[in-house]
Design an enzyme around this catalytic site. Structure first.
Site, PDB file in Angstrom:
ATOM      1  N   LYS A  23       0.838  -1.211   0.000  1.00  0.00           N
ATOM      2  CA  LYS A  23       0.000   0.000   0.000  1.00  0.00           C
ATOM      3  C   LYS A  23       0.869   1.256   0.000  1.00  0.00           C
ATOM      4  O   LYS A  23       0.640   2.179  -0.773  1.00  0.00           O
ATOM      5  CB  LYS A  23      -0.888  -0.010   1.256  1.00  0.00           C
ATOM      6  CG  LYS A  23      -1.586   1.300   1.539  1.00  0.00           C
ATOM      7  CD  LYS A  23      -2.536   1.199   2.708  1.00  0.00           C
ATOM      8  CE  LYS A  23      -1.937   1.486   4.061  1.00  0.00           C
ATOM      9  NZ  LYS A  23      -1.556   2.878   4.297  1.00  0.00           N
ATOM     10  N   ASN A  24       1.883   1.284   0.884  1.00  0.00           N
ATOM     11  CA  ASN A  24       2.649   2.513   1.052  1.00  0.00           C
ATOM     12  C   ASN A  24       3.620   2.783  -0.093  1.00  0.00           C
ATOM     13  O   ASN A  24       4.229   3.855  -0.151  1.00  0.00           O
ATOM     14  CB  ASN A  24       3.388   2.501   2.403  1.00  0.00           C
ATOM     15  CG  ASN A  24       2.413   2.658   3.560  1.00  0.00           C
ATOM     16  OD1 ASN A  24       1.218   2.886   3.351  1.00  0.00           O
ATOM     17  ND2 ASN A  24       2.905   2.519   4.787  1.00  0.00           N
ATOM     18  N   CYS A 117      -5.799  12.325  12.770  1.00  0.00           N
ATOM     19  CA  CYS A 117      -6.344  11.044  12.327  1.00  0.00           C
ATOM     20  C   CYS A 117      -6.280  10.077  13.486  1.00  0.00           C
ATOM     21  O   CYS A 117      -5.872  10.437  14.591  1.00  0.00           O
ATOM     22  CB  CYS A 117      -5.576  10.511  11.128  1.00  0.00           C
ATOM     23  SG  CYS A 117      -4.029   9.778  11.581  1.00  0.00           S
ATOM     24  N   ARG A 122      -0.547  14.122  13.354  1.00  0.00           N
ATOM     25  CA  ARG A 122      -0.032  13.996  11.985  1.00  0.00           C
ATOM     26  C   ARG A 122      -0.022  15.317  11.201  1.00  0.00           C
ATOM     27  O   ARG A 122      -0.760  15.494  10.217  1.00  0.00           O
ATOM     28  CB  ARG A 122      -0.795  12.915  11.221  1.00  0.00           C
ATOM     29  CG  ARG A 122      -0.580  11.559  11.840  1.00  0.00           C
ATOM     30  CD  ARG A 122      -1.217  10.462  11.081  1.00  0.00           C
ATOM     31  NE  ARG A 122      -0.337   9.903  10.057  1.00  0.00           N
ATOM     32  CZ  ARG A 122      -0.657   8.843   9.335  1.00  0.00           C
ATOM     33  NH1 ARG A 122      -1.798   8.247   9.492  1.00  0.00           N
ATOM     34  NH2 ARG A 122       0.178   8.379   8.442  1.00  0.00           N
ATOM     35  N   ASP A 307       4.217   0.555  12.091  1.00  0.00           N
ATOM     36  CA  ASP A 307       3.030  -0.137  11.577  1.00  0.00           C
ATOM     37  C   ASP A 307       2.968  -1.590  12.039  1.00  0.00           C
ATOM     38  O   ASP A 307       1.908  -2.215  11.977  1.00  0.00           O
ATOM     39  CB  ASP A 307       3.010  -0.094  10.039  1.00  0.00           C
ATOM     40  CG  ASP A 307       2.683   1.300   9.518  1.00  0.00           C
ATOM     41  OD1 ASP A 307       2.299   2.167  10.319  1.00  0.00           O
ATOM     42  OD2 ASP A 307       2.815   1.517   8.297  1.00  0.00           O
ATOM     43  N   ARG A 398      -8.625  -0.995   4.427  1.00  0.00           N
ATOM     44  CA  ARG A 398      -7.786   0.072   3.858  1.00  0.00           C
ATOM     45  C   ARG A 398      -6.418  -0.474   3.467  1.00  0.00           C
ATOM     46  O   ARG A 398      -5.787   0.045   2.549  1.00  0.00           O
ATOM     47  CB  ARG A 398      -7.580   1.198   4.886  1.00  0.00           C
ATOM     48  CG  ARG A 398      -8.799   2.074   5.099  1.00  0.00           C
ATOM     49  CD  ARG A 398      -8.433   3.238   5.998  1.00  0.00           C
ATOM     50  NE  ARG A 398      -7.115   3.709   5.642  1.00  0.00           N
ATOM     51  CZ  ARG A 398      -6.144   4.006   6.500  1.00  0.00           C
ATOM     52  NH1 ARG A 398      -6.367   3.947   7.792  1.00  0.00           N
ATOM     53  NH2 ARG A 398      -4.968   4.395   6.073  1.00  0.00           N
TER      54      ARG A 398
END
Ligand code: UD1
Length: 421
Positions: A23-24, A117, A122, A307, A398
């Protein structure tokens, strides 16, 4: 209708699963497709709701996007405008990555101001400072952020005070459209930054140094579309490994050799797992008891990835003995521990540190509060005795392409249930 995972935990895993694309990496690379006119093709682009949001942004900017399986085609020939729509900015913070690409390409970019968030405040001050250093003028009015560079962007020296992943990516994207040389000191060194560099090179950009303490971009060159394969997702790989650690048994991951997972593999080894790495594969076994792994502390790459800390939290909760996790990147990243406590975990959070005195877990009804925290609760449920229900799946979707299918392929008793709210 709402969806939840129904998990019957407590039995060891046995199975094999392929690790999907990162994803990143996919998100900044999708933003980078804007830098060239024509059709770029991305393979191994995971079908995640965050990637859907990025594709929607590209569509709103006039691009034609198509997905066939894990291959995505983005045709930028008819692109228009320079504003990221508010509702997409709200859906995914990483939408901010489109600002650098738009500035490089259009000399202007606009988006609503991203709020806090689930993980904490952030801010994006470092992104803004990088744009300004490159010659963009910025202003904020009525909750909107406007940048423009009437005379074009110019290469410069940027020294990041902290190695922010997003600010590094935005600076690289904007620098591709700036005249001359940009030197970025103290950038983030994450493997996804190297993946972005490789994609930019595939478009014809002159970028070097990703993965080191200095990135150099020779900007202003005309770029052409490219075809690229996104790297495997190292956090998804860590998730599958931790699933086997939590439930016991053995599993094989395909499409990764765990090369960028050093600190995660070390913690899993300390917890009593055996790892076996080969080209394009990574196997894990946990036959005996799961042990506390001592202390770990998150940090920018090559440190322990923030993460992955909730995933190791799930391991720590069900292990015998003490573990201690210190989170140094985000300030609201221990919310998953409430779900673990509902499963019987002995965990205490004080400030930036969570202390676990592992003990056997039992099933419970819990709710994901964020992406990796939701994955952590799912893993803990696999290792817990009895039935669990995990809600809040939009958070999990997500960043995981069918987490329940992957965990079922590893031998977990898990299914997605759709029912009335
Ligand atoms: C990216 C990842 C996210 C990961 C994080 C850290 C993507 C899409 N997301 O997020 O999954 O958890 O890296 O590895 O790639 N900061 C500032 N000012 C800024 C920018 C950041 O103070 O302008 C701070 C943040 O609050 C945080 C730290 O820097 O404390 C690191 O954040 P950053 O590396 O920027 O994370 P993201 O790029 O948002």
């Amino acid at each position: 209708m709402m969806e939840y995972f129904a998990v019957a935990g407590g039995s060891p895993l046995a199975g094999r699963v392929a690790v999907h694309g990162a994803k990143n990496s996919a998100l900044p690379i999708l933003a980078a497709t804007l830098l060239a006119d024509g059709e770029s093709v991305l393979h191994n682009c995971p079908a995640l709701t965050d990637c859907d949001a990025a594709l929607e942004i590209l569509s709103c900017l006039g691009c034609r996007v198509r997905r066939e399986g894990d291959t995505v085609t983005v045709n930028t020939a008819c692109r228009r405008g320079h504003a990221v729509p508010d509702h997409l900015m709200g859906r995914m913070r990483a939408s901010v990555l489109f600002l650098g690409a738009l500035l490089a390409r259009e000399g202007a970019a606009e988006a609503c101001w991203p709020g806090g968030c689930a993980l904490g405040a952030r801010p994006i001050d470092l992104h803004i400072q990088a744009f300004q250093a490159l010659g963009a003028q910025g202003r904020s009015w009525n909750g909107q952020l406007f940048f423009h560079a009437p005379g074009g962007l110019s290469g410069c020296r940027i020294a990041l005070p902290i190695p922010s992943v997003g600010a590094t990516e935005n600076a690289m994207l904007a620098a591709c459209g700036a005249r001359g040389l940009t030197i970025l000191d103290n950038p983030a060194r994450e493997p996804e930054i190297v993946d972005l560099q490789n994609f930019l090179r595939c478009l014809g950009a002159r970028v070097s140094g990703a993965g080191t303490g200095r990135i150099v971009v020779e900007g202003g060159r005309p770029l052409h579309p490219g075809e690229y394969t996104v790297m495997a997702d190292r956090i998804v790989a860590a998730t599958y490994l931790c699933a086997v650690a939590c439930a016991g048994g053995e599993g094989e991951l395909l499409g990764t050799d765990g090369a960028c997972l050093g600190p995660v593999l070390a913690a899993l080894t300390a917890a009593g797992c055996t790892l076996d790495r080969g080209p394009g594969r990574l196997a894990i076994r946990r036959g005996g008891e799961l042990r506390g792994f001592g202390a770990l502390r998150t940090g920018p790459y090559p440190g322990f990835p923030t993460d992955a800390q909730p995933l190791l939290g799930a391991v720590a909760a069900g292990a015998r003995g003490q573990s201690r996790i210190t989170e140094t990147i985000f300030d609201r990243r221990f919310r998953y521990t409430e779900g673990l406590a509902a499963m019987g975990a002995a965990v205490q959070v004080e400030g930036d540190t969570a202390c676990f005195s592992g003990r056997p877990l039992h099933g419970a009804w819990v709710e994901a509060a964020d992406l990796r925290g939701g994955a952590a609760l799912t893993l803990a449920a696999l290792g817990a005795r009895g039935e669990s229900v995990i809600g809040g799946l939009p958070h999990i979707d997500r960043g995981y392409q069918g987490l329940e299918k992957a965990l079922a392929a590893l031998g977990g008793h898990i299914r997605r249930v759709t029912g009335p709210a």
